[in-house]
Design an enzyme around this catalytic site. Structure first.
Site: not given
Ligand code: SAH
Length: 260
Positions: A183, A68, A46
């Site tokens: 998000m 994306k 992803d």
């Molecule tokens: N499975 C992922 C979340 C996917 S949804 C997890 O467990 O972290 C995507 C959202 O995750 C983003 O919009 C943001 O809110 C958050 N996110 C993922 N990686 C991030 C990072 N390095 N820093 C800040 N927010 C992050």
């Protein structure tokens, strides 16, 4: 892997490993994730997977991007799930690599269900979710005894892209002292207003953590009443987390990662 005092499971041909890559810093990968990277034939990854993580893959592995890019529409979820099934049925070792944890707002459950229904054997390797690891890199503990005995992870938008209606904002605001939003940048104004309308104080501490645990990590601290405006003014970019609650104050003393 070198010198481990135990055996990691074999990554067998025809199997899919659904693996969480953590929030960014490759040092946060699990041993199983590293093992999968070294043995996969195909890696379906992803947009949130850090390039430094992908760089640890075996040189012969094929990389397939499933997110994306450049404003183009992302592949439809069923297409990704079906692609995993097809690759496994070709007898490949398929690594499905997702940011954070695959089962936290990552649609990993949907992919796992498709694999289960297609009788493709799979393993799930949890990752450090950004809502925990990203906060820690911002010097914000998820819990502390003085501030909260509960925490909630909330998505800032639902499948339609809007603020989720399935969230009971009133009760969430009343019951849970620390709220971590994924998000949430797009709808941050509305989320903050809803929480305030439900009784949260506008001067309650809040933070935005952008690109946590990457070299471009940025952290903004404000209040529930100001945080949306702060994020806009500072042109904070996704991926970002929003955390609301007294734990945010601890960053003053716990910001161990200088310069963020
Ligand atoms: N499975 C992922 C979340 C996917 S949804 C997890 O467990 O972290 C995507 C959202 O995750 C983003 O919009 C943001 O809110 C958050 N996110 C993922 N990686 C991030 C990072 N390095 N820093 C800040 N927010 C992050």
């Amino acid at each position: 892997m070198d010198r481990l005092p135990f055996a990691l499971p074999d990554f067998l041909p025809g199997h899919v490993w659904l693996v969480g890559a953590g929030p960014g810093d490759p040092g946060l990968l699990s041993l199983l994730a590293l093992h999968a990277l070294r043995h996969a034939d195909v890696i379906v990854y992803d947009a949130l997977v850090d390039p430094r993580v992908l760089a640890m893959a075996d040189a012969a592995a094929v990389h397939e991007f499933a997110g994306k890019r450049g404003g183009k529409p992302s592949p439809k979820q069923p297409d990704i799930s079906n692609r995993l099934v097809a690759l496994a049925k070709e007898g490949r070792r398929v690594l499905r690599l997702k940011g954070g944890d695959p089962f936290v707002f990552g649609r990993g459950a949907e992919e796992a269900l498709t694999l289960a229904r297609a009788a493709v054997p799979f393993r799930v390797v949890p990752g450090i979710t950004s809502g925990i690891g990203g906060l820690a890199y911002a010097g914000i503990p998820a819990t502390s005894r003085e501030t909260n005995s509960a925490i909630a992870f909330v998505t800032g938008h639902d499948a339609s892209g809007d603020v989720p209606d399935s969230v009971d904002w009133e009760n969430l605001a009343k019951a849970v002292p620390v709220l971590v939003f994924y998000m949430a940048l797009k709808h941050l104004d509305r989320i903050a207003l809803r929480l305030i309308a439900a009784g949260r104080r506008p001067d309650e501490p809040a933070a935005v953590v952008s690109r946590a645990s990457t070299p471009r990590q940025r952290v903004l601290v404000g209040t529930l009443g100001t945080i949306a405006e702060c994020a806009r003014r500072d042109a904070i970019e996704p991926p970002a987390l929003v955390v609301v609650g007294e734990v945010v104050r601890l960053r003053r003393d716990l910001n161990w990662l200088a310069g963020s």
